[in-house]
Design an enzyme around this catalytic site. Structure first.
Site, PDB file in Angstrom:
ATOM      1  N   GLY A 140      -5.318  -3.403   1.619  1.00  0.00           N
ATOM      2  CA  GLY A 140      -4.759  -3.395   2.964  1.00  0.00           C
ATOM      3  C   GLY A 140      -5.703  -3.961   3.996  1.00  0.00           C
ATOM      4  O   GLY A 140      -5.372  -4.915   4.712  1.00  0.00           O
ATOM      5  N   ASP A 141      -6.905  -3.373   4.122  1.00  0.00           N
ATOM      6  CA  ASP A 141      -7.907  -3.891   5.060  1.00  0.00           C
ATOM      7  C   ASP A 141      -9.237  -4.140   4.346  1.00  0.00           C
ATOM      8  O   ASP A 141     -10.304  -4.053   4.939  1.00  0.00           O
ATOM      9  CB  ASP A 141      -8.095  -2.930   6.233  1.00  0.00           C
ATOM     10  CG  ASP A 141      -8.574  -1.553   5.788  1.00  0.00           C
ATOM     11  OD1 ASP A 141      -8.530  -1.267   4.574  1.00  0.00           O
ATOM     12  OD2 ASP A 141      -9.007  -0.757   6.646  1.00  0.00           O
ATOM     13  N   GLU A 142      -9.153  -4.458   3.044  1.00  0.00           N
ATOM     14  CA  GLU A 142     -10.340  -4.732   2.236  1.00  0.00           C
ATOM     15  C   GLU A 142     -10.393  -6.215   1.881  1.00  0.00           C
ATOM     16  O   GLU A 142      -9.376  -6.841   1.585  1.00  0.00           O
ATOM     17  CB  GLU A 142     -10.316  -3.929   0.935  1.00  0.00           C
ATOM     18  CG  GLU A 142     -10.503  -2.434   1.107  1.00  0.00           C
ATOM     19  CD  GLU A 142     -10.519  -1.756  -0.250  1.00  0.00           C
ATOM     20  OE1 GLU A 142     -11.495  -1.960  -0.999  1.00  0.00           O
ATOM     21  OE2 GLU A 142      -9.548  -1.046  -0.570  1.00  0.00           O
TER      22      GLU A 142
END
Length: 344
Positions: A243-245
């Site tokens: 997701g936000d990696e």
């Protein structure tokens, strides 16, 4: 022959002989041209009557032609026009009655396509029983079909390439996805030229989604992706793996200096505010890095490297976020860079 061709006790007018054999060549006992079919005249020129065979054609087979008997004894004749485009012929020669010379029936053989193109021939230049034109039509039809098949194959290949590219691309950011990262990592492990792996994670991203909505979150991810891509070399891989990696793979890196330069570029670009509809999206980024082996190794080593980078990433978060931590060769952690955070 008194202007007519005679064979087997009957006579033919030249026009009738030309209709049956539009590429006949009539030679006298001295191997001089006395007449020719209309198609052959079209190729040789109308002023060849009286010229020696060798003045108009180069006889390639048999090598030695001195008499009519040399022609009629040859099982295969091969001739080439002496004028451009040097058209090739094959033929057969038969003697005429009453020592009236020799009759050659010529054809283009395998060179028929070139001859038709070079001389602008049509079906009227061939005998009605000659299959050359039909064969040319079949060849053209085959070429047309093969052209369409090749076009379709190219379209399919292009579609396959686009599908493969899409399968390796994160739809939102345009970066590589996890599959692309795994493929690139496998290649780097196999090549053994040394590389660095950076695992990155956005700080405070959940608050952006919760307070400003998922559209703002998507905007942030796209802005961060652009910042990461601008911070590395063109051949380096930047991938969104969650997701936000994100993961960055830097090929050819064997020490910490390139990591520090990349880290500084990322923090510099992340220090600029990210605005969505005039609102400030307050995020930062934390990073953990590890330097891979400089000798070829199996992909099984990749899990250990990812685990090390993950441990370094969370060390950065626990130390205050917005920083880069490196796993050292002795498995200890060293903080390389402390970056600014918009949350300050």
């Amino acid at each position: 022959m008194d202007g007519n061709a005679q064979a087997f006790g009957f006579r033919l007018r030249p026009s009738a002989l030309g209709q049956m054999m539009p590429m006949f060549l009539w030679l006298d006992q001295d191997l001089r041209i006395r007449g020719a079919g209309p198609t052959l005249l079209k190729l040789m020129g109308a002023s060849v009557t009286g010229l020696a065979l060798g003045d108009v054609f180069q006889v390639r087979r048999p090598r030695r032609i001195a008499t009519v008997t040399d022609l009629t004894n040859a099982q295969r004749l091969r001739l080439t026009l002496r004028i451009p485009p040097y058209t090739l012929f094959k033929g057969v020669a038969v003697p005429l009655m009453d020592d009236d010379g020799v009759l050659l029936n010529l054809s283009f053989g395998y060179a028929v396509r070139d001859a038709v193109r070079d001389h602008g021939l049509s079906d009227t230049d061939f005998a009605a029983t000659d299959l050359a034109i039909e064969l040319l039509y079949l060849a053209e039809a085959k070429n047309a079909v093969m052209g369409e098949v090749n076009k379709m194959a190219n379209r399919l290949q292009g579609a396959k390439a686009r599908a493969e590219e899409q399968a390796l691309t994160d739809v939102l950011t345009g970066l590589g996805n996890r599959r692309a990262m795994e493929r690139a990592l496998t290649s780097l492990m196999h090549d053994g030229g040394g590389f660095a792996l950076i695992h990155l994670d956005l700080d405070y991203f959940k608050q952006v989604n919760d307070t400003l909505g998922h559209a703002a979150g998507d905007h942030v991810l796209m802005q961060v992706a652009a910042a990461l891509r601008a911070s590395v070399r063109g051949a380096d891989l930047v991938a969104r793996v969650g997701g936000d990696e994100f993961v960055i793979l830097l090929a050819g890196v064997q020490d910490r200096a390139p990591l520090e330069r990349v880290g500084e570029q990322i923090f510099k670009r992340m220090s600029a505010p990210i605005l969505f509809e005039g609102l400030h999206c307050k995020v930062a980024i934390s990073m953990g890095a590890v330097i891979g082996p400089s000798a070829p190794t199996s992909y099984a080593e990749a899990d250990r490297l990812m685990a090390q980078a993950d441990r370094a990433l969370y060390a950065s978060k626990h130390a205050g976020r917005a920083r880069l931590t490196l796993v050292m060769p002795d498995d200890t952690l060293e903080e390389l860079i402390i970056g600014g955070t918009p949350m300050d």
